[in-house]
Design a protein around this motif. Structure first.
Motif, short mmCIF file in Angstrom:
data_model
loop_
_atom_site.label_atom_id
_atom_site.label_comp_id
_atom_site.label_asym_id
_atom_site.label_seq_id
_atom_site.Cartn_x
_atom_site.Cartn_y
_atom_site.Cartn_z
N GLU A 136 28.20 -35.08 32.65
CA GLU A 136 26.74 -35.18 32.00
C GLU A 136 25.73 -35.30 33.16
OE1 GLU A 136 26.84 -38.58 29.80
OE2 GLU A 136 28.17 -37.66 28.27
N GLU A 157 33.69 -37.84 31.78
CA GLU A 157 32.43 -37.23 31.25
C GLU A 157 31.05 -37.68 31.79
OE1 GLU A 157 32.93 -39.07 27.46
OE2 GLU A 157 34.26 -37.47 26.68
N GLN A 206 38.60 -40.57 31.03
CA GLN A 206 37.62 -39.73 30.24
C GLN A 206 36.37 -40.09 30.19
OE1 GLN A 206 38.76 -39.11 26.07
NE2 GLN A 206 36.77 -38.31 25.57
#
Length: 287
Positions: A103, A99, A95
């Motif tokens: 981003e 992420e 995760q």
């Protein structure tokens, strides 16, 4: 690797690894490699080299298409799984990795594209991750997958989709279609044509303006396709040449080149993504 008549020569080895497995229709009267002649009405079959060239426009490079789809499905599965199991607490390594990529892409989109379009960020993410995965196939030793394929009766298998100009051109033309669509949607057909005709030297230089703007417009998909293809094809060629060296020399040269190539495959995915964002921003901007 070995051919039917024995071990491949260096030139045959290089040619073999740079040849796609192609499916299409051979026309009537075509002489195949085994000496047989295609009968009346032609035949749909797998081919390679000059046989594949005779198949024409509708031939499909099966290995390029297959690996592109497999890697695309892998991307969708991984990101979908992480999205469904995401936690608000301390994230797991997967995760956290996903992420970080999201981003990173989102920051690039916000820094370049100053308009409202919810499609740009997902498009950019797809381009970056998908191209990165396809490029990463270049790090797999050049004989591993082709050897497994040959054991299954498949003589040819190119595993890096971005070393096929058909794949890179397909992605570039898709981006180009979006550029044209959003240019017309935001500015109207008249505004889009006026931008091509009256910039940068005014209406009295319309022919010259049109020439300059059309060259610049058509250069976008061409540069996108050929930059990615050229860099990845050259990298694959170097790996193939290293594979022709003695075993000890392969390790001495392939490991440093693979480490350096990690930068290349990441940079090429990043450049394709950034240029796509830039071109989409230009489609929205009014000059």
């Amino acid at each position: 690797m070995a051919s039917e008549g024995g071990t491949l020569t260096s030139s045959e080895y290089i040619s073999h690894h740079l040849t796609n497995l192609t499916f299409g229709k051979l026309s009537e009267g075509t002489t195949r490699y085994d000496g047989s002649v295609v009968g009346e009405g032609g035949t749909w079959t797998f081919a390679h080299g000059t046989e594949a060239a005779d198949m024409g426009f509708w031939a499909i490079n099966v290995d390029t298409m297959g690996w592109s789809i497999v890697l695309g499905v892998l991307f969708l599965w991984l990101f979908s799984k992480v999205a469904k199991t995401a936690t608000s607490g301390v994230p797991g390594s997967t995760q956290n990795f996903v992420e970080t990529i999201i981003e990173f892409v989102d920051e690039n989109v916000k820094g370049i594209f100053h308009h409202k379009n919810p499609m740009i960020a997902p498009l950019s993410l797809t381009i970056f991750v998908w191209i990165f995965l396809m490029n990463t196939m270049d790090l797999i030793p050049v004989d591993w997958i082709p050897f497994i394929a040959s054991e299954m009766g498949i003589s040819y298998m190119k595993v890096v989709p971005t070393t096929d100009v058909n794949a890179t051109a397909g992605m570039a033309l898709s981006v180009f279609a979006l550029i044209i669509y959003y240019s017309i949607k935001q500015k109207g057909l008249g505004g889009f044509l006026a931008e091509l005709s009256f910039q940068p030297l005014g209406k009295w230089m319309l022919p010259f303006n049109l020439f300059l703007e059309l060259v610049g417009l058509l250069a976008k998909p061409i540069s996108l396709a050929l930059r990615l293809f050229g860099n990845m094809y050259a990298g694959e060629m170097i790996f193939i040449l290293i594979a022709l060296l003695p075993f000890w020399a392969q390790w001495v040269l392939s490991v440093p080149w693979a480490i350096f190539h990690i930068l290349v495959i990441t940079l090429q995915a990043f450049i394709f993504m950034v240029l796509t964002i830039v071109y989409m921003a230009m489609a929205y901007d009014h000059h």
